[in-house]
Design an enzyme around this catalytic site. Structure first.
Site, PDB file in Angstrom:
ATOM      1  N   HIS A   1       0.858  -1.181   0.000  1.00 40.54           N
ATOM      2  CA  HIS A   1       0.000   0.000   0.000  1.00 40.54           C
ATOM      3  C   HIS A   1       0.901   1.240   0.000  1.00 40.54           C
ATOM      4  CE1 HIS A   1      -3.856   2.060   1.786  1.00 40.54           C
ATOM      5  NE2 HIS A   1      -3.326   2.743   0.803  1.00 40.54           N
TER       6      HIS A   1
ATOM      7  N   GLU B   1       0.335   7.889  -3.498  1.00 39.03           N
ATOM      8  CA  GLU B   1       1.158   7.542  -2.337  1.00 39.03           C
ATOM      9  C   GLU B   1       2.316   8.526  -2.161  1.00 39.03           C
ATOM     10  OE1 GLU B   1       0.599   5.231   0.120  1.00 39.03           O
ATOM     11  OE2 GLU B   1      -1.353   5.192  -0.866  1.00 39.03           O
TER      12      GLU B   1
ATOM     13  N   HIS C   1       1.804  11.054   0.957  1.00 39.67           N
ATOM     14  CA  HIS C   1       2.642  10.615   2.079  1.00 39.67           C
ATOM     15  C   HIS C   1       4.128  10.918   1.887  1.00 39.67           C
ATOM     16  CE1 HIS C   1      -0.828   8.584   3.772  1.00 39.67           C
ATOM     17  NE2 HIS C   1      -1.021   7.954   2.623  1.00 39.67           N
TER      18      HIS C   1
END
Length: 238
Positions: free
Chosen positions: A51, A111, A115
């Site tokens: 993930h 992602e 992040h």
């Protein structure tokens, strides 16, 4: 190249040092997160998939989308330009988007943009002879390297927990099996519709998030699964 940090750099979340290129802050709790995608099925049938790598704050809250100027919509071409073809082919297999291969790029963008831009130790200022997007390739390589140390499928299988149409499992058995590959600390175990779906392995880091020392730590969120009767459906082979 990213600046090197001393081997006795302080461990994130364990001291209140100032943020620096060798101290992850405020996002000092780094989570390597994994999916079990079975509906629709994604990735190898005998592996969990990636993930991401998330910099949570030490209290479990988090920041997101930290640098508009470093949000990218061309991760694949960035990695290709850096000759990271082996990394890219690994990502296509082990970091797929559940909506299909044509969505992989947008998943990777998400992602990184949400992040990756929030990891303070991989800011361009932490590099010597920095070239544009250098930290993007380093981020994806680090996520993959960390994921490779956390073979959840094998850890569960070694404990007799394997994908099945009808078997169910106890949360404590699942947590014990996964803690065995994480220095005794169980990850966050996420369920959806009574079935295993996500894992979050928590780390504190000595030095930079790139190439630093990842030290297993306690999770900051309790599992949302029930105590028993947890399903672990097989991925379809199609």
């Amino acid at each position: 190249t990213i600046d090197t940090c001393s081997s006795d750099s302080p461990l994130s979340c364990q001291t209140d040092n100032e943020a620096s290129c060798c101290f992850n802050s405020p996002g000092g709790s780094l989570l390597q997160t994994q999916f079990w995608d079975y509906d629709p099925s994604d990735g190898p049938s005998d592996s969990w998939t990636i993930h991401g790598l998330w910099p949570d704050n030490c209290d479990g809250s988090y920041q997101e989308y930290c640098d508009d100027s470093r949000e990218y919509s061309n991760i694949t071409s960035i990695l290709e330009a850096q000759d990271r073809t082996e990394l890219l082919s690994y990502m296509k297999e082990y970091w797929p988007d559940y909506e299909g291969a044509d969505e992989d790029e947008s998943f990777w963008e998400h992602e990184w943009n949400k992040h990756g831009t929030c990891i303070n130790t991989i800011d361009p200022s932490c590099y010597t002879d920095y070239y544009a997007q250098e930290e993007v390739g380093d981020f994806f390589q680090q996520v993959v390297d960390l994921f490779k140390t956390l073979d959840s499928y094998t850890a569960l299988s070694d404990a007799g927990i394997t994908p099945s149409e009808d078997a169910t499992y106890k949360l404590s058995d699942i947590e014990d099996a996964l803690a065995a590959i994480h220095d005794g600390y169980p990850p966050y175990v996420g369920c959806e519709d009574g079935a295993l779906s996500q894992l979050y392995y928590y780390f504190n880091v000595k030095g930079s998030a790139i190439g630093g020392t990842y030290v297993a730590s306690e999770r900051l969120e309790d599992s949302n699964c029930k105590g028993s009767g947890i399903k672990y459906p097989p991925k379809s082979s199609s």
